[in-house]
Design a protein around this motif. Structure first.
Motif, mmCIF file in Angstrom:
data_model
loop_
_atom_site.group_PDB
_atom_site.id
_atom_site.type_symbol
_atom_site.label_atom_id
_atom_site.label_comp_id
_atom_site.label_asym_id
_atom_site.label_seq_id
_atom_site.Cartn_x
_atom_site.Cartn_y
_atom_site.Cartn_z
ATOM 1 N N HIS A 43 75.452 37.193 -14.429
ATOM 2 C CA HIS A 43 74.958 38.237 -13.541
ATOM 3 C C HIS A 43 75.738 38.227 -12.227
ATOM 4 N N LYS A 44 75.693 39.348 -11.543
ATOM 5 C CA LYS A 44 76.275 39.421 -10.209
ATOM 6 C C LYS A 44 75.290 38.740 -9.255
ATOM 7 N N VAL A 45 75.742 37.692 -8.587
ATOM 8 C CA VAL A 45 74.885 36.934 -7.668
ATOM 9 C C VAL A 45 75.494 36.978 -6.269
ATOM 10 N N ASP A 46 74.727 37.468 -5.299
ATOM 11 C CA ASP A 46 75.208 37.541 -3.922
ATOM 12 C C ASP A 46 74.840 36.296 -3.123
ATOM 13 N N LEU A 47 73.704 35.690 -3.486
ATOM 14 C CA LEU A 47 73.242 34.486 -2.796
ATOM 15 C C LEU A 47 72.520 33.594 -3.789
ATOM 16 N N ALA A 48 72.815 32.300 -3.753
ATOM 17 C CA ALA A 48 72.111 31.326 -4.592
ATOM 18 C C ALA A 48 71.289 30.412 -3.679
ATOM 19 N N VAL A 49 69.978 30.361 -3.924
ATOM 20 C CA VAL A 49 69.086 29.455 -3.200
ATOM 21 C C VAL A 49 68.710 28.354 -4.175
ATOM 22 N N LEU A 50 69.216 27.152 -3.931
ATOM 23 C CA LEU A 50 69.118 26.067 -4.910
ATOM 24 C C LEU A 50 68.349 24.868 -4.376
ATOM 25 N N ASP A 51 67.407 24.394 -5.166
ATOM 26 C CA ASP A 51 66.734 23.143 -4.830
ATOM 27 C C ASP A 51 67.681 21.989 -5.148
ATOM 28 N N TRP A 52 67.728 21.006 -4.281
ATOM 29 C CA TRP A 52 68.641 19.870 -4.490
ATOM 30 C C TRP A 52 68.268 19.101 -5.750
ATOM 31 N N MET A 53 66.999 18.699 -5.867
ATOM 32 C CA MET A 53 66.560 17.853 -6.967
ATOM 33 C C MET A 53 66.063 18.700 -8.141
ATOM 34 N N MET A 54 66.953 18.973 -9.093
ATOM 35 C CA MET A 54 66.601 19.735 -10.291
ATOM 36 C C MET A 54 67.018 18.976 -11.540
ATOM 37 N N PRO A 55 66.339 19.214 -12.668
ATOM 38 C CA PRO A 55 66.738 18.581 -13.932
ATOM 39 C C PRO A 55 68.103 19.087 -14.398
ATOM 40 N N LYS A 56 68.735 18.278 -15.227
ATOM 41 C CA LYS A 56 69.997 18.611 -15.922
ATOM 42 C C LYS A 56 71.203 18.644 -14.974
ATOM 43 N N LYS A 57 71.147 19.468 -13.927
ATOM 44 C CA LYS A 57 72.198 19.469 -12.904
ATOM 45 C C LYS A 57 71.524 19.642 -11.544
ATOM 46 N N SER A 58 71.943 18.864 -10.583
ATOM 47 C CA SER A 58 71.336 18.971 -9.252
ATOM 48 C C SER A 58 71.836 20.222 -8.543
ATOM 49 N N GLY A 59 71.134 20.577 -7.464
ATOM 50 C CA GLY A 59 71.570 21.714 -6.682
ATOM 51 C C GLY A 59 72.962 21.523 -6.108
ATOM 52 N N VAL A 60 73.288 20.296 -5.741
ATOM 53 C CA VAL A 60 74.619 20.001 -5.195
ATOM 54 C C VAL A 60 75.690 20.233 -6.264
ATOM 55 N N GLU A 61 75.430 19.790 -7.506
ATOM 56 C CA GLU A 61 76.389 20.002 -8.597
ATOM 57 C C GLU A 61 76.567 21.491 -8.885
ATOM 58 N N VAL A 62 75.457 22.211 -8.898
ATOM 59 C CA VAL A 62 75.514 23.655 -9.143
ATOM 60 C C VAL A 62 76.296 24.347 -8.029
ATOM 61 N N CYS A 63 76.019 23.937 -6.792
ATOM 62 C CA CYS A 63 76.715 24.509 -5.640
ATOM 63 C C CYS A 63 78.228 24.323 -5.759
ATOM 64 N N LYS A 64 78.650 23.117 -6.106
ATOM 65 C CA LYS A 64 80.092 22.832 -6.229
ATOM 66 C C LYS A 64 80.745 23.735 -7.267
ATOM 67 N N GLU A 65 80.054 23.936 -8.401
ATOM 68 C CA GLU A 65 80.626 24.771 -9.463
ATOM 69 C C GLU A 65 80.675 26.238 -9.047
ATOM 70 N N ILE A 66 79.621 26.708 -8.409
ATOM 71 C CA ILE A 66 79.597 28.092 -7.944
ATOM 72 C C ILE A 66 80.732 28.341 -6.954
ATOM 73 N N LYS A 67 80.908 27.407 -6.023
ATOM 74 C CA LYS A 67 81.943 27.561 -4.996
ATOM 75 C C LYS A 67 83.354 27.437 -5.572
ATOM 76 N N GLN A 68 83.460 26.723 -6.684
ATOM 77 C CA GLN A 68 84.774 26.558 -7.321
ATOM 78 C C GLN A 68 85.282 27.877 -7.888
ATOM 79 N N TYR A 69 84.352 28.727 -8.305
ATOM 80 C CA TYR A 69 84.742 29.954 -9.002
ATOM 81 C C TYR A 69 84.402 31.243 -8.249
ATOM 82 N N SER A 70 83.779 31.156 -7.075
ATOM 83 C CA SER A 70 83.392 32.390 -6.399
ATOM 84 C C SER A 70 83.217 32.184 -4.899
ATOM 85 N N GLN A 71 82.958 33.307 -4.218
ATOM 86 C CA GLN A 71 82.680 33.284 -2.786
ATOM 87 C C GLN A 71 81.177 33.471 -2.525
ATOM 88 N N THR A 72 80.365 33.309 -3.577
ATOM 89 C CA THR A 72 78.918 33.478 -3.466
ATOM 90 C C THR A 72 78.341 32.538 -2.407
#
Length: 215
Positions: A43-72
């Motif tokens: 999906h087109k995502v303009d802003l991601a609001v992520l909780d740090w402590m999440m199952p499977k992948k943490s918010g920090v891990e998700v943030c790093k991947e999002i930033k690696q591939y986009s300007q979101t």
């Protein structure tokens, strides 16, 4: 605009969804890091609001991947309170960092700043005052009703995109409203009379769109 909300607490997700939806944002909900990334890639995502402590992948891990591939833009939520944690969050690429518990209204202000959304939006001779809940045309208050204003705000947040009657109904009347979708048509007709017939275009069988151009 679409906001990705990721938190493993269902109640927190619903609270965030309610506040962002009321401001006219489209919301995508995830309860773990992998689900958040799946939504991000599909999906087109303009802003991601992520909780740090999440199952499977943490918010920090998700943030790093999002930033690696986009300007979101990414805003991290956490119950952690150490300065070192804030450093880690910002180093991961997060644009902002909010500690729990927080006031959702403050979170919305932070989100709007990240997305560079002002409280007053101008379209030609129209001014939409998002804080004052008023619409002005050539400086004159058009006397928009609450439902008309809520629909205008949602159309504005999704300017240039077609929104369905169901989406407008959910935003202006609430998710628990079970009335006729045709109710939207009546309110759109009245809104057009106040802001100009040409501004809201009908896409038959699909919905409505607030056009970018003001011709």
């Amino acid at each position: 605009m679409n906001v990705l909300l990721a938190d493993d607490e269902p109640l927190m997700l619903q609270i965030l969804r309610t506040y962002f939806s009321k401001e006219g944002f489209g919301t995508l909900l995830a309860q773990d890091g992998e689900e958040a990334l799946e939504l991000f890639y599909n999906h087109k995502v303009d802003l991601a609001v992520l909780d740090w402590m999440m199952p499977k992948k943490s918010g920090v891990e998700v943030c790093k991947e999002i930033k690696q591939y986009s300007q979101t833009k990414v805003l991290l939520l956490t119950a952690k309170g150490e300065q070192e944690d804030e450093f880690v969050a910002l180093k991961s690429g997060a644009d902002d960092y909010v500690r729990k518990p927080f006031d959702p209204r403050i979170l919305l202000i932070r989100a709007r700043k990240l997305l560079q959304l002002t409280s007053k939006v101008r379209i030609g001779d129209l001014t939409v005052d998002l804080e004052g809940h008023k619409i002005y045309r050539s400086g004159q208050d058009v006397q928009a009703t609450n439902k008309e204003f809520q629909m205008m705000k949602f159309l504005l947040a999704n300017q240039g995109q077609i929104v369905t009657r169901k989406m407008l109904l959910d935003h202006a009347w609430g998710f628990d409203y079970f009335g006729e979708e045709r109710t939207v048509d009546t309110h759109i007709r009245r809104l057009r009379e106040k802001i100009g017939e040409h501004r809201i275009k009908t896409y038959r069988g699909l919905g409505y769109c607030l056009e970018h151009a003001d011709e």
